[in-house]
Design an enzyme around this catalytic site. Structure first.
Site, PDB file in Angstrom:
ATOM      1  N   ASP A  10       0.860  -1.175   0.000  1.00  0.00           N
ATOM      2  CA  ASP A  10       0.000   0.000   0.000  1.00  0.00           C
ATOM      3  C   ASP A  10       0.902   1.232   0.000  1.00  0.00           C
ATOM      4  OD1 ASP A  10      -2.392   1.633   0.512  1.00  0.00           O
ATOM      5  OD2 ASP A  10      -1.563   1.829   2.531  1.00  0.00           O
ATOM      6  N   LYS A 176      -8.321  -5.168  -3.373  1.00  0.00           N
ATOM      7  CA  LYS A 176      -6.913  -5.470  -3.591  1.00  0.00           C
ATOM      8  C   LYS A 176      -6.676  -6.977  -3.555  1.00  0.00           C
ATOM      9  CE  LYS A 176      -5.141  -1.110  -1.651  1.00  0.00           C
ATOM     10  NZ  LYS A 176      -4.211  -0.498  -0.694  1.00  0.00           N
ATOM     11  N   SER A 200      -5.143   0.326   6.174  1.00  0.00           N
ATOM     12  CA  SER A 200      -6.548   0.736   6.196  1.00  0.00           C
ATOM     13  C   SER A 200      -7.481  -0.378   5.766  1.00  0.00           C
ATOM     14  CB  SER A 200      -6.738   1.963   5.292  1.00  0.00           C
ATOM     15  OG  SER A 200      -5.984   3.065   5.771  1.00  0.00           O
ATOM     16  N   ASN A 202      -9.169  -0.810   3.156  1.00  0.00           N
ATOM     17  CA  ASN A 202      -9.025  -1.304   1.790  1.00  0.00           C
ATOM     18  C   ASN A 202      -7.873  -2.304   1.654  1.00  0.00           C
ATOM     19  OD1 ASN A 202      -6.941   0.562   2.038  1.00  0.00           O
ATOM     20  ND2 ASN A 202      -7.419   1.677   0.172  1.00  0.00           N
TER      21      ASN A 202
END
Length: 254
Positions: A10, A176, A200, A202
């Site tokens: 990320d 993802k 996070s 996501n």
């Protein structure tokens, strides 16, 4: 070295520090991993245009996952797959903003980002655009929760965040994790041979789906709970520590 073959990073809150820079220590260990044959790639909620310069600066000629899995790139500028958000959902998500006039919002298309200040520039009809993601931002978390509850009730969209103050909306099933699964199939890599690092919501599905899921020290509590391990914060070279500890077995000091 371990047998991990791919490291999915990320960006905001993970690879990047709070000044949005990649530290020299992170860069050193990323280059070391690449030299030893590990694929190091970006897996971000950002759009491609806001991520690709970082890939170039690191020297990554590797796959990329952008807009939370909405776009999968086999390498920069080579698109493998794109999953768009139907214009009808964009219309509904935009209509919802009218209930919360103080809340910031934005939406990605394949060409640009539109936001609250530039929405008047969106040409009609909405179907004239290829939409990828819609987002909301409000530092009043109660407002974010109200928006989340309404969208959850539709049971038709993927909801995540990249901060406790925002919501990020993708087509149902896009994450993802799903993008990593597709990339691993393309690269003939087993998901057990992947490390995913994030901070996070996501990132949660990817962290849970791979061989080693790592949360940053600054990660949201739900992300830490889902992870196999927690590394240092994004301001303390946490990515470098992941590589040192789990790819090189802690063989030298950070």
């Amino acid at each position: 070295m371990t047998n991990y073959k791919l490291l999915a990073l990320d960006m905001d809150g993970t690879l990047l520090n709070d000044e949005l820079h990649i530290s020299d220590k992170n860069l050193h260990w990323i280059q070391k991993a690449i030299e030893h044959g590990v694929i190091v790639m970006l897996s971000t909620g950002r759009g491609f245009i806001n991520a690709v310069d970082y890939a170039h600066n690191i020297g990554l000629d590797a796959p990329m996952i952008t807009v939370n899995g909405g776009e999968i790139w086999s390498k920069p500028y080579v698109l493998l797959e794109r999953k768009t958000l139907q214009a009808s959902w964009v219309a509904k998500l935009h209509e919802l903003t009218k209930q919360f006039p103080q809340t910031w919002f934005w939406a990605y298309t394949t060409e640009r980002i539109y936001n609250k200040d530039s929405w008047h520039e969106v040409s009609e009809p909405l179907t004239a655009h290829d939409w990828l993601k819609f987002g909301y931002y409000d530092e009043d978390i109660s407002i974010i929760e109200q928006i989340r509850q309404q969208i959850e009730a539709w049971q038709s969209l993927e909801i995540s965040n990249s901060s406790i103050y925002n919501l990020e909306i993708n087509p149902l099933g896009v994450s993802k994790a799903s993008a990593l699964e597709q990339l691993c199939s393309y690269l003939s890599i087993d998901m057990k041979e992947v490390i995913a690092v994030g901070d996070s919501l996501n990132d949660i599905k990817a962290i849970q789906a791979v061989g080693l899921g790592v949360a940053m020290a600054n990660a949201q509590d739900e992300v830490k709970a889902a992870a196999n391990a927690v590394t240092f914060s994004n301001n303390e070279h946490g990515v470098a520590e992941v590589i040192r500890r789990y790819i090189f077995n802690g063989e030298e000091e950070l």
